[in-house]
Design a protein around this motif. Structure first.
Motif, PDB file in Angstrom:
ATOM      1  N   UNK A  83       0.825  -1.207   0.000  1.00 29.54           N
ATOM      2  CA  UNK A  83       0.000   0.000   0.000  1.00 29.54           C
ATOM      3  C   UNK A  83       0.861   1.260   0.000  1.00 29.54           C
ATOM      4  N   UNK A  84       2.102   1.145   0.531  1.00 29.45           N
ATOM      5  CA  UNK A  84       3.009   2.294   0.545  1.00 29.45           C
ATOM      6  C   UNK A  84       3.790   2.432  -0.755  1.00 29.45           C
ATOM      7  N   UNK A  85       3.477   1.579  -1.716  1.00 32.45           N
ATOM      8  CA  UNK A  85       4.146   1.677  -3.013  1.00 32.45           C
ATOM      9  C   UNK A  85       5.157   0.588  -3.278  1.00 32.45           C
ATOM     10  N   UNK A  86       5.363  -0.321  -2.313  1.00 36.75           N
ATOM     11  CA  UNK A  86       6.311  -1.410  -2.513  1.00 36.75           C
ATOM     12  C   UNK A  86       5.796  -2.449  -3.498  1.00 36.75           C
ATOM     13  N   UNK A  87       6.686  -3.342  -3.895  1.00 27.97           N
ATOM     14  CA  UNK A  87       6.367  -4.368  -4.883  1.00 27.97           C
ATOM     15  C   UNK A  87       6.704  -5.736  -4.298  1.00 27.97           C
ATOM     16  N   UNK A  88       5.779  -6.689  -4.453  1.00 30.53           N
ATOM     17  CA  UNK A  88       6.034  -8.048  -3.983  1.00 30.53           C
ATOM     18  C   UNK A  88       6.956  -8.745  -4.977  1.00 30.53           C
ATOM     19  N   UNK A  89       8.144  -9.090  -4.518  1.00 34.61           N
ATOM     20  CA  UNK A  89       9.136  -9.766  -5.348  1.00 34.61           C
ATOM     21  C   UNK A  89       9.149 -11.246  -4.959  1.00 34.61           C
ATOM     22  N   UNK A 141       9.245  -7.739   0.046  1.00 38.94           N
ATOM     23  CA  UNK A 141       8.525  -6.537  -0.368  1.00 38.94           C
ATOM     24  C   UNK A 141       9.574  -5.486  -0.675  1.00 38.94           C
ATOM     25  N   UNK A 142       9.780  -5.247  -1.949  1.00 40.47           N
ATOM     26  CA  UNK A 142      10.848  -4.348  -2.380  1.00 40.47           C
ATOM     27  C   UNK A 142      10.351  -2.918  -2.459  1.00 40.47           C
ATOM     28  N   UNK A 143      11.282  -1.970  -2.250  1.00 37.20           N
ATOM     29  CA  UNK A 143      10.950  -0.551  -2.363  1.00 37.20           C
ATOM     30  C   UNK A 143      10.616  -0.228  -3.816  1.00 37.20           C
ATOM     31  N   UNK A 144       9.748   0.756  -4.033  1.00 33.79           N
ATOM     32  CA  UNK A 144       9.413   1.113  -5.421  1.00 33.79           C
ATOM     33  C   UNK A 144      10.638   1.630  -6.157  1.00 33.79           C
ATOM     34  N   UNK A 145      10.688   1.352  -7.420  1.00 31.88           N
ATOM     35  CA  UNK A 145      11.802   1.808  -8.248  1.00 31.88           C
ATOM     36  C   UNK A 145      11.575   3.261  -8.631  1.00 31.88           C
ATOM     37  N   UNK A 146      12.559   4.107  -8.338  1.00 31.82           N
ATOM     38  CA  UNK A 146      12.468   5.535  -8.669  1.00 31.82           C
ATOM     39  C   UNK A 146      13.305   5.789  -9.912  1.00 31.82           C
TER      40      UNK A 146
END
Length: 224
Positions: free
Chosen positions: A122-128, A185-190
């Motif tokens: 929900x905070x913008x992370x991605x399930x890897x 749960x990876x941080x979103x890619x900027x």
């Protein structure tokens, strides 16, 4: 727990490529049941029964009772399916017979639950996802349909390992000696914008050409 699926089969008397081709000409799929230190059982299956199991998914972790007409009912696992290179139809099936009291090696799919409420996502992370299935040793009667990993409290940067599986059903992983990773749960890619290109060097100002009819500047002439 995984359910036991019954498949009706015809008996085959002969092995070999020629006998297998003859079985296919009859519209059936040749199969063999091996293992548990017993003689192999030759069978022929209805291709519709085979395709039905393949379409379910997870067929390698299902338990089967193959009932051979005029013979015995074999309790086994479907280990391998060979397909025609052009039509993709099944042309041979291998079953492994289950020995009483023996553990079996199976691949169990992993399901991730509460993904819609996962704070990290929900905070913008991605399930890897590292492993969509885990190979384990299990008792035939206790092979799970799937392992569940709860994401309801997973923050960005969280690592979900074998110990994160809610219920392991008494199984033992094939990977031993470490709490291996299943997902994170990876941080979103900027994506950073490239800086604007610096302006090139300013060209030297060109000398204006003399107007029409104007006298050209005198070049060093002789003194009068």
């Amino acid at each position: 727990m995984v359910q036991t699926i019954r498949i009706e089969a015809e008996a085959r008397e002969q092995a070999g490529k020629g006998a297998a081709r003859a079985t296919r000409r009859q519209g059936l799929v040749p199969a063999v049941i091996y293992g548990a230190k017993a003689e192999a059982t030759l069978a022929a299956l209805d291709p519709r029964d085979v395709m039905k199991e393949l379409h379910k998914g997870g067929w390698q972790s299902h338990l089967y009772e193959v009932a051979v007409k005029g013979g015995v009912t074999e309790r086994c696992l479907m280990r391998d399916v060979q397909f025609h290179p052009v039509t993709d139809r099944p042309i041979h099936v291998d079953f492994q017979r289950l020995a009483p009291g023996a553990r079996i090696r199976v691949k169990v799919p992993v399901h991730f639950i509460h993904e819609d409420t996962c704070p990290g996502i929900k905070a913008g992370g991605v399930l890897n996802v590292v492993r969509r299935e885990v190979e384990v040793l299990a008792e035939p009667e206790n092979v799970p349909e799937a392992f569940e990993v709860d994401l309801s409290e997973a923050q960005i940067g969280a690592g979900l390992r074998w110990s994160s599986v809610k219920d392991q059903f008494g199984t033992k992983p094939a990977i031993v000696g470490r709490d291996f990773m299943i997902a994170s749960v990876a941080a979103p890619t900027v994506v950073e914008e490239a800086p604007a290109a610096a302006p090139g060097p300013v060209e030297a100002t060109k000398q204006k050409a003399p107007a029409a009819g104007a006298a050209a500047p005198a070049k060093g002439g002789k003194k009068k």
